[in-house]
Scaffold this motif. Structure first.
Motif, short mmCIF file in Angstrom:
data_model
loop_
_atom_site.label_atom_id
_atom_site.label_comp_id
_atom_site.label_asym_id
_atom_site.label_seq_id
_atom_site.Cartn_x
_atom_site.Cartn_y
_atom_site.Cartn_z
N TYR A 168 -0.97 -1.85 1.78
CA TYR A 168 -0.79 -0.67 2.64
C TYR A 168 -1.77 -0.69 3.81
O TYR A 168 -1.40 -0.42 4.96
CB TYR A 168 -0.98 0.59 1.80
CG TYR A 168 -1.07 1.85 2.61
CD1 TYR A 168 0.00 2.29 3.39
CD2 TYR A 168 -2.24 2.60 2.63
CE1 TYR A 168 -0.09 3.44 4.14
CE2 TYR A 168 -2.33 3.76 3.39
CZ TYR A 168 -1.25 4.17 4.14
OH TYR A 168 -1.36 5.31 4.89
N TYR A 169 -3.01 -1.06 3.54
CA TYR A 169 -4.01 -1.09 4.60
C TYR A 169 -3.80 -2.29 5.53
O TYR A 169 -4.06 -2.19 6.74
CB TYR A 169 -5.40 -1.11 3.98
CG TYR A 169 -5.69 0.14 3.20
CD1 TYR A 169 -6.17 1.28 3.84
CD2 TYR A 169 -5.44 0.21 1.83
CE1 TYR A 169 -6.40 2.45 3.13
CE2 TYR A 169 -5.68 1.38 1.12
CZ TYR A 169 -6.15 2.49 1.78
OH TYR A 169 -6.37 3.65 1.08
N ASP B 65 -1.08 -1.21 7.80
CA ASP B 65 -1.59 -0.23 8.75
C ASP B 65 -2.27 -0.93 9.93
O ASP B 65 -2.08 -0.56 11.10
CB ASP B 65 -2.56 0.71 8.04
CG ASP B 65 -3.10 1.79 8.97
OD1 ASP B 65 -2.29 2.55 9.52
OD2 ASP B 65 -4.33 1.88 9.13
N THR C 153 -0.89 -1.08 13.82
CA THR C 153 -1.78 -0.67 14.91
C THR C 153 -1.87 -1.75 15.98
O THR C 153 -1.81 -1.46 17.19
CB THR C 153 -3.19 -0.36 14.36
OG1 THR C 153 -3.10 0.71 13.43
CG2 THR C 153 -4.13 0.04 15.48
N THR D 43 -11.07 -1.42 8.97
CA THR D 43 -10.11 -1.59 7.88
C THR D 43 -9.94 -3.05 7.52
O THR D 43 -9.90 -3.42 6.34
CB THR D 43 -8.74 -0.99 8.27
OG1 THR D 43 -8.91 0.39 8.64
CG2 THR D 43 -7.76 -1.08 7.11
N GLU E 54 5.85 -0.48 6.65
CA GLU E 54 4.65 0.31 6.40
C GLU E 54 4.90 1.34 5.29
O GLU E 54 4.05 1.55 4.42
CB GLU E 54 4.22 1.00 7.69
CG GLU E 54 2.82 1.59 7.63
CD GLU E 54 2.35 2.11 8.96
OE1 GLU E 54 1.21 2.61 9.05
OE2 GLU E 54 3.14 2.02 9.94
#
Length: 281
Positions: free
Chosen positions: A34-35, A38, A42, A75, A229
């Motif tokens: 998930y990260y 992300d 981005t 992250t 995502e």
């Protein structure tokens, strides 16, 4: 016949052990996906994301670019520390710091309650991941290390994951019966049959996000990256509950209290009997 039955039981136990090892070893990658997604989303939409953040903060565009770059780097570094270097405590702390900063800066205060519910779910998954790593790494040294830390992290993660049931209860179109959400919420918070509740929750999440009317959150977007995502978010939620199904509720639970009460009483009775005998002698 008895030998065949024994071999069957041993085979089942070996299979259960292998499944447990796979879950504890592979599920953390589902949570981190998930990260990773992300960060990827981005970077793919860097200008748009930066401009949106600058508008929300009411600052020049350059500050939006700087913050977006900082958030993506933070992250990425945290994911690398967790998956590559094995430094879960540092990585999880960095992700939590990034989440707190993002929530303070970009919260729409009208919807702050729902934002906090979503954050609690993410934090719960991270804390259960951290508890899993503590369990795998320090369990041989538990008589003197990590016991209190493990139990506190596991309790906080369990309560954080429980926020998903509150979200289900507040949905206008809710495919999950309210009594089931309340039963799972009570089981998770109080620590009653937590392993079974975690397995059941993982199945209910699949039904809620994939088989019910909410499936369009996964595939109802024109942007394939956005769908991926949301898919990674689904895997993150399921992963948190799968890890909890292997760890159990821990010592801070009603199940552990009820199961230890008779044993504790028996030990105390034996202790008093021994002391009385010593005085008689």
């Amino acid at each position: 016949m008895f030998r065949i039955a024994c071999e069957g039981i041993l085979a089942i136990k070996a299979l259960h052990y292998n499944i447990r090892s796979w879950v504890l070893g592979l599920v953390p990658y589902l949570i981190m996906s998930y990260y990773c997604m992300d960060v990827l989303a981005t970077l793919m939409n860097y200008r748009l994301v930066s401009a949106e953040k600058a508008v929300v903060l009411d600052v020049a565009d350059v500050f939006g670019y700087i913050y977006t770059a900082f958030d993506a780097l933070l992250t990425s570094a945290a994911v690398a520390l967790i998956l590559v270097r094995g430094k879960e405590e540092t990585g999880v702390m960095m992700l939590l710091i990034g989440s707190v900063i993002h929530r303070l800066l970009f919260t729409v205060w009208i919807h702050v309650y729902h934002s906090l519910l979503n954050d609690c779910l993410d934090v719960g998954s991270l804390l259960v991941l951290l508890a899993t790593r503590v369990y795998l790494r320090d369990r041989k040294e538990w008589p003197r290390l990590a016991v209190k830390k493990f139990e506190f992290i596991l309790l906080a993660g369990r309560i954080g994951l429980s926020s998903i049931y509150i979200s289900w209860l507040e949905e206008i179109i809710n495919p999950i019966p309210s009594f089931l959400s309340l039963a799972l919420l009570s089981s998770m918070v109080l620590g009653i049959k937590c392993r079974a509740a975690s397995y059941l929750t993982a199945l209910v999440i699949l039904y809620h996000d994939v088989l019910s009317a909410h499936f369009w959150f996964l595939w109802g977007w024109n942007d394939a990256l956005l769908s991926l995502e949301h898919l990674s978010l689904l895997l993150c939620k399921i992963g948190g509950f799968l890890l909890l199904s292997q760890l159990g509720a821990g010592k801070c639970s009603l199940d552990r209290y009820l199961s230890r009460t008779p044993e504790t009483k028996k030990q105390m009775g034996n202790y008093r009997h021994t002391k009385s005998s010593a005085y008689v002698l």
